[in-house]
Write a protein that holds these residues in place. Structure first.
Motif, short mmCIF file in Angstrom:
data_model
loop_
_atom_site.label_atom_id
_atom_site.label_comp_id
_atom_site.label_asym_id
_atom_site.label_seq_id
_atom_site.Cartn_x
_atom_site.Cartn_y
_atom_site.Cartn_z
N THR A 269 0.85 -1.19 0.00
CA THR A 269 0.00 0.00 0.00
C THR A 269 0.88 1.23 0.00
O THR A 269 1.73 1.39 0.89
CB THR A 269 -0.92 0.02 1.23
N LEU A 270 0.71 2.10 -0.97
CA LEU A 270 1.46 3.36 -1.04
C LEU A 270 0.47 4.51 -1.18
O LEU A 270 -0.05 4.79 -2.26
CB LEU A 270 2.45 3.33 -2.21
N ASP A 271 0.18 5.14 -0.04
CA ASP A 271 -0.76 6.26 0.01
C ASP A 271 0.02 7.52 0.33
O ASP A 271 0.17 7.91 1.49
CB ASP A 271 -1.83 6.03 1.09
N GLY A 272 0.58 8.16 -0.69
CA GLY A 272 1.37 9.37 -0.50
C GLY A 272 0.58 10.62 -0.78
O GLY A 272 -0.62 10.59 -1.07
N THR A 273 1.27 11.73 -0.69
CA THR A 273 0.62 13.01 -0.99
C THR A 273 0.51 13.24 -2.49
O THR A 273 -0.25 14.11 -2.93
CB THR A 273 1.41 14.17 -0.36
N GLN B 42 -1.42 7.49 -4.88
CA GLN B 42 -2.11 6.62 -3.93
C GLN B 42 -2.55 5.36 -4.67
O GLN B 42 -3.39 5.44 -5.58
CB GLN B 42 -3.33 7.32 -3.31
N TYR B 43 -1.99 4.22 -4.29
CA TYR B 43 -2.32 2.99 -5.00
C TYR B 43 -1.92 1.76 -4.19
O TYR B 43 -1.15 1.86 -3.23
CB TYR B 43 -1.61 2.95 -6.36
N LEU B 44 -2.48 0.61 -4.59
CA LEU B 44 -2.07 -0.69 -4.10
C LEU B 44 -1.46 -1.47 -5.26
O LEU B 44 -1.87 -1.30 -6.41
CB LEU B 44 -3.26 -1.48 -3.54
N VAL B 45 -0.48 -2.31 -4.94
CA VAL B 45 0.18 -3.09 -5.98
C VAL B 45 0.46 -4.49 -5.43
O VAL B 45 0.80 -4.64 -4.25
CB VAL B 45 1.48 -2.40 -6.45
N ALA B 46 0.26 -5.50 -6.27
CA ALA B 46 0.54 -6.89 -5.88
C ALA B 46 1.74 -7.38 -6.68
O ALA B 46 1.78 -7.27 -7.91
CB ALA B 46 -0.67 -7.78 -6.15
N LYS C 119 -2.77 11.44 2.07
CA LYS C 119 -1.88 10.41 2.59
C LYS C 119 -2.57 9.56 3.65
O LYS C 119 -3.55 9.98 4.29
CB LYS C 119 -0.62 11.04 3.19
N ALA C 120 -2.07 8.34 3.83
CA ALA C 120 -2.57 7.43 4.85
C ALA C 120 -1.48 6.41 5.16
O ALA C 120 -0.50 6.27 4.42
CB ALA C 120 -3.85 6.74 4.39
N PHE C 121 -1.67 5.65 6.27
CA PHE C 121 -0.62 4.76 6.77
C PHE C 121 -1.17 3.40 7.21
O PHE C 121 -0.48 2.62 7.86
CB PHE C 121 0.11 5.41 7.94
N SER C 122 -2.40 3.10 6.85
CA SER C 122 -3.06 1.88 7.31
C SER C 122 -2.60 0.66 6.51
O SER C 122 -2.21 0.77 5.34
CB SER C 122 -4.57 2.03 7.20
N THR C 123 -2.68 -0.50 7.15
CA THR C 123 -2.36 -1.79 6.52
C THR C 123 -3.67 -2.52 6.21
O THR C 123 -4.56 -2.58 7.06
CB THR C 123 -1.49 -2.65 7.45
N PRO C 124 -3.82 -3.09 5.02
CA PRO C 124 -5.08 -3.79 4.68
C PRO C 124 -5.30 -5.05 5.51
O PRO C 124 -4.36 -5.63 6.06
CB PRO C 124 -4.89 -4.15 3.20
N LEU C 125 -6.55 -5.48 5.55
CA LEU C 125 -6.94 -6.72 6.21
C LEU C 125 -7.49 -7.68 5.18
O LEU C 125 -8.37 -7.32 4.39
CB LEU C 125 -8.01 -6.46 7.27
#
Length: 440
Positions: free
Chosen positions: A198-202, A205-209, A243-249
């Motif tokens: 998870t990369l949520d910057g200013t 903002q995206y997720l990548v696998a 921006k954000a800093f959370s980890t997915p579940l």
């Protein structure tokens, strides 16, 4: 229960030939029952990513610098990443205070001996953490581990996969970037053969696998939030509100895998196999650090800064489900960083000021509230029937959760915790500001 001699006397003669096999089966059963719990804590919030450990472990409830400390080792650098455990290995990351050197460490779980201390990435000019950002470091994302491989993530600064047997670096990626503004925070998660970042910057903002074997990109999904939504009284620059800093579940809904990921302005549900966005719920908050949990057909999410709220969102639906799927919300003393713990019908929240709240998970009704001494950033832990809260000043409260709060013990270590604890068999693995402890 009959003794072996009595069993022989009472057994018909035609069945006595089977007694050696019965005895062997009984011995195997007794051995299995007596075996210590397996030491696997692969994620910063445990096997399920929700802060709950095994029920059968026998963890310590009292300790000090001289009591129940199996070993204690100094850890160089400054980092809030949590330790992860697989078998006899404990892995963690660290970084220099200026962010120019980032390292991986592997510690022997039995002795505390450092098996590996290697610089993984170097940075000529890392972005500043910002004034007054004592709450973050350049190595705040925690590793994630599976059989034979450990994955180390430092946000925009790089991701690496190491072989846990040979310590060889299998692959690296340094091209997945964003501007964190105040340092990285989101930890990676594993889903089958995918490492999800998870990369949520200013700026981005995206997720990548990534393919766990090769590090190659399997899918990438941009956030779809409406960035213009906000509180008109909030003077935070608009780019900082992304921006954000959370980890997915990772969870399931109707037999299918579901990835619940909180970001700025919205929490999303994705299909982790291909990254497709399934639904989202929108809010005004940002800088989320708390990780979601799920149960009772709902995801419990944190709306983030400025004033965090806890929302219970019904799983399912399509598109924007903000108006249709929010079952209830709770707005008092909701933590920004510590993640909630769901135990049965009760949801537990611990905020930075030490207010521990128990809610009815199905309705959001407050059951009780208690103030614990100190301040808290680490997420609480539930294992072996006890609830553990580790504070920033070295204090730790041990409780029995339920409809009525039962205080069991208050303990103290010399240094405080910013990292969430890990369970390794019948031991607690605790990272403080300067050391790694094994308590049992």
């Amino acid at each position: 229960m009959y003794s072996a001699e009595a069993l022989v006397m009472k057994t018909p003669s035609r069945f006595k030939a089977l007694l050696p096999f019965v005895a062997l089966l009984a011995a195997i059963t007794a051995t299995v029952q007596a075996a210590p719990p397996e030491a696997r804590w692969p994620d910063f919030r445990g096997p399920r990513g929700d802060g709950r450990g095994p029920a059968e472990v026998h963890l310590p409830v009292t300790w000090s610098e001289t009591q129940h400390v199996r070993w204690k080792v100094p850890i160089h650098g400054r980092a809030w990443s949590s330790p992860v455990v697989w078998g006899n290995q404990v892995w963690l990351t660290t970084a220099t205070e200026d962010g120019k050197r980032m390292s991986a460490l592997c510690v022997d779980r039995a002795t505390g001996r450092i098996l590996l201390d290697r610089e993984v990435f170097s940075n000529a000019d890392p972005e500043p953490l910002g004034l007054g950002q004592e709450g973050n470091t350049y190595a705040s994302p925690s590793p994630v581990i599976e059989a034979g491989r450990v994955y180390l993530h430092f946000g925009t600064y790089g991701t690496a996969c190491l072989d846990t047997h040979t310590f060889a670096t299998l692959w690296q990626r340094r091209d997945l970037n964003c501007t964190h503004s105040v340092g990285p925070g989101s930890s990676p998660v594993l889903f089958r053969d995918r490492l999800i970042l998870t990369l949520d910057g200013t700026d981005h903002q995206y997720l990548v696998a990534l393919d766990t074997k090769t590090g190659k990109t399997l899918w990438k999904t941009d956030r779809s939030a409406n960035w213009t939504v906000g509180d008109p009284r909030d003077r935070t620059p608009q780019h900082e509100q992304k921006k954000a800093f959370s980890t997915p579940l990772l969870t399931e809904w109707q037999g299918r895998p579901l990835l619940i990921s909180s970001g700025a302005k919205a929490t999303y549900a994705y299909d982790p196999t291909n990254g497709r966005e399934l639904w989202k719920v929108a809010y005004k908050g940002f800088s989320n650090g708390s990780r979601p949990v799920a149960g009772h057909g709902m995801a419990f999410i944190n709306t983030g800064y400025h004033r965090a709220e806890l929302w219970a969102v019904k799983l399912g639906g399509q598109g924007d489900v903000t108006r249709s799927h929010v079952a209830w919300s709770y707005t008092r003393n909701v933590p920004l960083n510590p993640s909630p713990v769901l135990i049965g019908d009760h949801l537990y929240l611990l905020n930075h000021g030490g207010i521990l709240t128990c809610l009815d998970a199905k309705t959001g009704v407050e059951v009780w509230k208690e103030r614990l001494p100190g301040t808290y950033t680490a997420s609480p832990l539930y294992a072996g029937g006890y609830f553990y809260c580790f504070g920033e000043r070295g204090q730790a409260a041990v409780l029995k959760p339920g409809p009525q709060l039962q205080k069991v013990a208050e303990n103290q270590l010399g240094e405080g915790c910013m990292a969430s604890p890990a369970v390794a068999g019948d031991s607690l693995v605790i990272r403080t500001r300067t050391h790694l402890y094994c308590l049992n």
